[in-house]
Design a protein around this motif. Sequence first.
Motif, short mmCIF file in Angstrom:
data_model
loop_
_atom_site.label_atom_id
_atom_site.label_comp_id
_atom_site.label_asym_id
_atom_site.label_seq_id
_atom_site.Cartn_x
_atom_site.Cartn_y
_atom_site.Cartn_z
N GLU A 184 -12.97 -5.87 1.47
CA GLU A 184 -14.42 -5.82 1.75
C GLU A 184 -15.27 -6.50 0.66
N VAL A 200 -9.35 -3.76 5.64
CA VAL A 200 -10.78 -4.09 5.56
C VAL A 200 -11.39 -3.48 4.29
N GLN A 201 -11.02 -2.24 4.06
CA GLN A 201 -11.55 -1.54 2.88
C GLN A 201 -11.15 -2.25 1.58
N SER A 250 -8.28 -9.43 9.68
CA SER A 250 -7.70 -8.13 10.08
C SER A 250 -8.81 -7.09 10.33
N THR A 251 -8.57 -6.27 11.34
CA THR A 251 -9.54 -5.22 11.65
C THR A 251 -9.02 -3.84 11.21
N ASP A 252 -7.81 -3.85 10.61
CA ASP A 252 -7.24 -2.58 10.14
C ASP A 252 -8.15 -1.99 9.06
N LYS A 253 -8.41 -0.70 9.19
CA LYS A 253 -9.37 -0.04 8.31
C LYS A 253 -8.98 -0.13 6.83
N THR A 254 -7.68 0.07 6.55
CA THR A 254 -7.21 0.05 5.16
C THR A 254 -7.34 -1.35 4.57
N ASN A 275 0.85 -1.20 0.00
CA ASN A 275 0.00 0.00 0.00
C ASN A 275 0.88 1.25 0.00
#
Lengths: 244, 259
Positions: free
Chosen positions: A240, A236-237, A230-234, A214
């Motif tokens: 998704e 997950v996005q 993973s729960t990391d926002k990036t 990334n």
Amino acid sequence: MIEIRNLKKSFDDNEVLRGVDITIHDGETVAIIGESGCGKSVLLKHIIGLLQPDSGTVKVDGILIADAKEDVLYALRRRIGFLFQSAALFDSMTVYENIVLGLWEAGERDEVKLRQIATEKLGLVGLGARSLLDFKPSSLSGGMKKRVGLARALAMQPQYMFYDEPTTGLDPVTSDQIDYLILSLTESFSTTSLIITHDLFTVKRIAKRVIYLNKGLIFFDGTPKELEQSTDKTVVQFIERFVK
Amino acid sequence: MVKNRNPVRFLGRKIVNFLSEFGEISRLLERTFSFVPRLGRDRILLFNQMAHIGSNSLPLVVIIGFFTGMVSAWQAASQFKGLISLSLLGSAVSRAIFMELGPVLTAIVIAGRVGASIAAELGTMKVTEQIDALESLGISPVRYLSTPRVVAGTLMLPILTIFANVIALIGAFVVANFFLGISEKVFFDSVKRFFHLKDVFGGLFKTFFFGGVTALIGVHVGLRTTSGAEGVGKSSVRAFVLSASMVLILDYVLWTIIF
């Protein structure tokens, strides 16, 4: 073993790789994922010396790619099979000539043996039932081109296999077939495999380890299961669409 | 959108780009010739290129040669009018053909047909990753693509020029004989009277350089192609413009050395 240390690469003002560190051990099957343009293919091209780093090092089996002499580099490349995103078949040649070109250039001149190898490799990629050897690439479908590209890469009996977006642009059925083909080849030949993709289905099926690139840096390095959890926002996005 | 350009920076960048490209061409030339000793093994590649550059270009060279000869005869006749006897027309036309028109026009035709097609072919290979695929199979694109093309260009242009010279002379004779009333004997006596082997060989000597440079520029431009189909189109045009310009510049330099 492939060792990448602090690899940086820019094109004009566009900083594509900003200090990548990866070690890939023999026999590993690693998927590298990331958004389009994040430097996945650039990273792969550094490993076989098609691009030179601005700074940092890439070593394959102890050979420093940037400093390797041309004959050493070409000898190393003959141990690496590369499936290109577009298959990159030579359009002036037949399927047979495409598959055996590397062997011919390496000095193999026995026509019977070359034809036998070409037929065998086409069989391995699921095109054995059809006599395609004398076809030109322009008369093949997208999926068939990828398979022929794979047969060409396998003809050299590579120690490493690199797949650059193997399922991009293919329909879901053909994508599945290519995935299972890569999986069976990886298991049969115990090659070290590196798969560049943004198809999470491919990752889940084939890879034992996944690296998420990334903004020119490694953002995640773990198993496909860890990626999914993973729960990391990036992260997950990015995943998704596939998790849903 | 209009960009606010600093003229000094713009000029500086242009000069750096020019020098950098000149360096790249020199490096390509050196690497291309480093693979010449391997041509025995790569003879199939060489013969294919010789056929493409040579025999496939022959019909075009014959047509261009014939019309060049005819128009040069009319041009000479018009300049001779009232000043010089037309019995000397054969000599004037043949020397112009052997020394300049044959070699240079053939080279420019080949720059259009071959230089541009090499750039388009290699450019397409570049943008479709076929050049990378060659590299990944452990095959040097310079050995596989550049050396056979540059050597074939260097060898075939002199042969094409010989054809062009002969056909142009025939074209000139057709005009002289059928339209200007000059007999065969007078025309060819005039050709022989001022005939110097140096004119023919000097003209042919130049074509070795023209052929090599045309193919080399085609390869260089092709291997630098980017931006898909649009890039391939631009490369073809650029290869023609650069090789045609180089042919004319080299022609001047070599003319001053040889003649």
